[in-house]
Design an enzyme around this catalytic site. Structure first.
Site, PDB file in Angstrom:
ATOM      1  N   SER A   1      56.793  60.668  20.019  1.00 27.41           N
ATOM      2  CA  SER A   1      55.891  59.768  19.293  1.00 27.41           C
ATOM      3  C   SER A   1      54.971  59.141  20.328  1.00 27.41           C
ATOM      4  CB  SER A   1      56.706  58.678  18.608  1.00 27.41           C
ATOM      5  OG  SER A   1      55.872  57.567  18.351  1.00 27.41           O
ATOM      6  N   SER A   2      53.731  58.802  19.907  1.00 28.50           N
ATOM      7  CA  SER A   2      52.773  58.343  20.924  1.00 28.50           C
ATOM      8  C   SER A   2      53.147  56.976  21.508  1.00 28.50           C
ATOM      9  CB  SER A   2      51.346  58.337  20.383  1.00 28.50           C
ATOM     10  OG  SER A   2      51.290  57.549  19.233  1.00 28.50           O
ATOM     11  N   CYS A   3      54.161  56.301  20.921  1.00 26.18           N
ATOM     12  CA  CYS A   3      54.588  55.028  21.526  1.00 26.18           C
ATOM     13  C   CYS A   3      55.495  55.246  22.736  1.00 26.18           C
ATOM     14  CB  CYS A   3      55.251  54.124  20.506  1.00 26.18           C
ATOM     15  SG  CYS A   3      56.704  54.826  19.765  1.00 26.18           S
TER      16      CYS A   3
ATOM     17  N   TYR B   1      61.893  52.280  19.617  1.00 27.41           N
ATOM     18  CA  TYR B   1      61.658  53.655  19.149  1.00 27.41           C
ATOM     19  C   TYR B   1      61.178  54.510  20.325  1.00 27.41           C
ATOM     20  CZ  TYR B   1      59.722  57.280  16.034  1.00 27.41           C
ATOM     21  OH  TYR B   1      59.426  58.451  15.384  1.00 27.41           O
TER      22      TYR B   1
ATOM     23  N   LYS C   1      62.856  57.917  21.853  1.00 27.75           N
ATOM     24  CA  LYS C   1      62.098  59.175  21.868  1.00 27.75           C
ATOM     25  C   LYS C   1      61.942  59.702  23.297  1.00 27.75           C
ATOM     26  CE  LYS C   1      61.381  60.203  17.591  1.00 27.75           C
ATOM     27  NZ  LYS C   1      61.809  61.504  17.058  1.00 27.75           N
TER      28      LYS C   1
ATOM     29  N   HIS D   1      53.378  53.052   7.669  1.00 28.76           N
ATOM     30  CA  HIS D   1      52.274  53.057   8.630  1.00 28.76           C
ATOM     31  C   HIS D   1      50.982  52.612   7.928  1.00 28.76           C
ATOM     32  CE1 HIS D   1      55.088  55.757  10.798  1.00 28.76           C
ATOM     33  NE2 HIS D   1      54.600  55.109  11.835  1.00 28.76           N
TER      34      HIS D   1
END
Ligand code: GFB
Length: 318
Positions: free
Chosen positions: A112-114, A141, A145, A184
């Site tokens: 995930s881009s986080c 999160y 990930k 989201h």
């Protein structure tokens, strides 16, 4: 010369973990074009190692796509850190370890881009991983990930497993979560504008300042990229999957209002968090491998809105 991709899905038993979610269901729709057998696990709690092991020992998949995760938007991440960390860690550890033990031929994990630092230089290349502190609203999160990506890398290094990771940007599309507390931004705004239009309301509330920028990818594009990577990529570093362009939340809100046909005004609630200022992925690596997305944002939003209106009763129960 053969046109065959390096890894073939032909006649393989492909398990899509998380088949009911937005990513899992899109992956199943895309895999229907391949000559493979699709497996889904009904009622198996992947956070429990014994349940995961028992299911995998019985079903013996050749290929695993890890679309199962505890996911949610900024508010869900920010207010339920324990669930986001524990559930995602357990799912990743249980499925990756069982896949090694049972000699799964290829496994695809989803990041995930986080995972990238809050202030990473934009666009964020794969090398930005672990170069700085994470965005606090979703570090839980993000850490789970990152651990998943690193598990795949470690298992490749120690055991020679062909486990790879894709790193998607913010996603949207059919089967999204429309629960306003957990969703989201795209499904939240589609629902808010739609309900305001139906009720004749003059104003819709947008969280934060509207200034953050986000990149969005339609989930059908992601599913196509996942199949492409399974067939064509075998390396230890994760691969970014994005559109390569970003939009501010304020501009996104205007665009969604147009798509839905809401003509009232927008009010920004600055007591709600903005999250990361920007999260644009550098997609050079995936482009060089030969894959590009197809679905433009306006067209994709129209598709998402059609899905919402066709499924409103289930997606947004009164
Ligand atoms: O999509 P979103 O919840 O997640 O929020 P993140 C994106 C931006 O939209 C934030 C704003 O600046 C929100 O404040 N926003 C405006 C809204 N109105 C709304 C609204 O009604 N609902 C929501 N949800 N947002 C998530 C991470 O971050 O991105 C996850 O928390 C995951 O871990 C996911 O990585 C891809 O982009 O901020």
């Amino acid at each position: 010369m053969s046109n065959e991709a390096p890894f073939s899905l032909r006649a393989k038993r492909v398990w899509v973990a998380g088949h009911r979610g937005m990513v899992g269901s899109a992956t199943i729709r895309r895999l229907a074009q391949e000559d493979c057998e699709i497996l889904t696990s009904q009622g198996v709690d992947l956070r429990r190692q014994s349940e995961t092991d028992a299911w995998m020992e019985r079903e013996r998949p050749d290929v695993v796509i890890m679309a199962a995760a505890r996911v949610g938007g900024i508010n869900a991440n920010n207010t339920r850190p324990g669930e986001f960390l524990y559930d995602n860690l357990m799912i990743a550890a249980n499925v990756v370890e069982a896949s090694r033990r049972l000699d799964v031929g290829k496994l695809l994990f989803l990041g995930s881009s986080c995972i990238y630092p809050r202030m990473a230089p934009q666009p964020m290349s794969e090398d930005a991983l672990l170069t700085g502190p994470l965005e606090p609203t979703n570090e839980w999160y993000g850490i789970a990930k990152i651990t998943g990506l690193k598990l795949c890398e470690a298992y490749r290094r120690q055991y020679g497993c062909d486990f790879i990771s894709a790193q998607p940007t913010n996603l949207y599309g059919p089967n999204d979560n429309y629960d306003l507390k957990g969703s989201h931004v795209i499904p939240a705004l589609i629902r808010k504008f739609h309900e305001a239009k139906q009720a004749g309301a003059s104003e819709v509330e947008i969280w934060g300042s509207g200034a953050p920028k986000r990149e969005f990818l339609h989930v059908n594009d992601l599913a196509d990229a996942l199949v492409f990577l399974l067939k064509n990529y075998s390396g230890d570093q994760h691969v970014n999957v994005g559109w390569g362009e970003e939009i501010s939340i304020a501009d996104l809100a205007e665009l969604i209002a147009q798509v839905v046909g809401f003509r009232g005004s927008l009010r920004y609630d600055r007591s709600m968090p903005d999250g990361a200022p920007r999260k644009l992925l550098d997609v050079t690596k995936l482009s060089a491998l030969g894959w590009r997305p197809q679905i433009r944002l306006r067209e994709g939003l129209g598709d998402a809105y059609r899905w919402f209106t066709a499924n409103e009763k289930e997606a947004a129960p009164a």
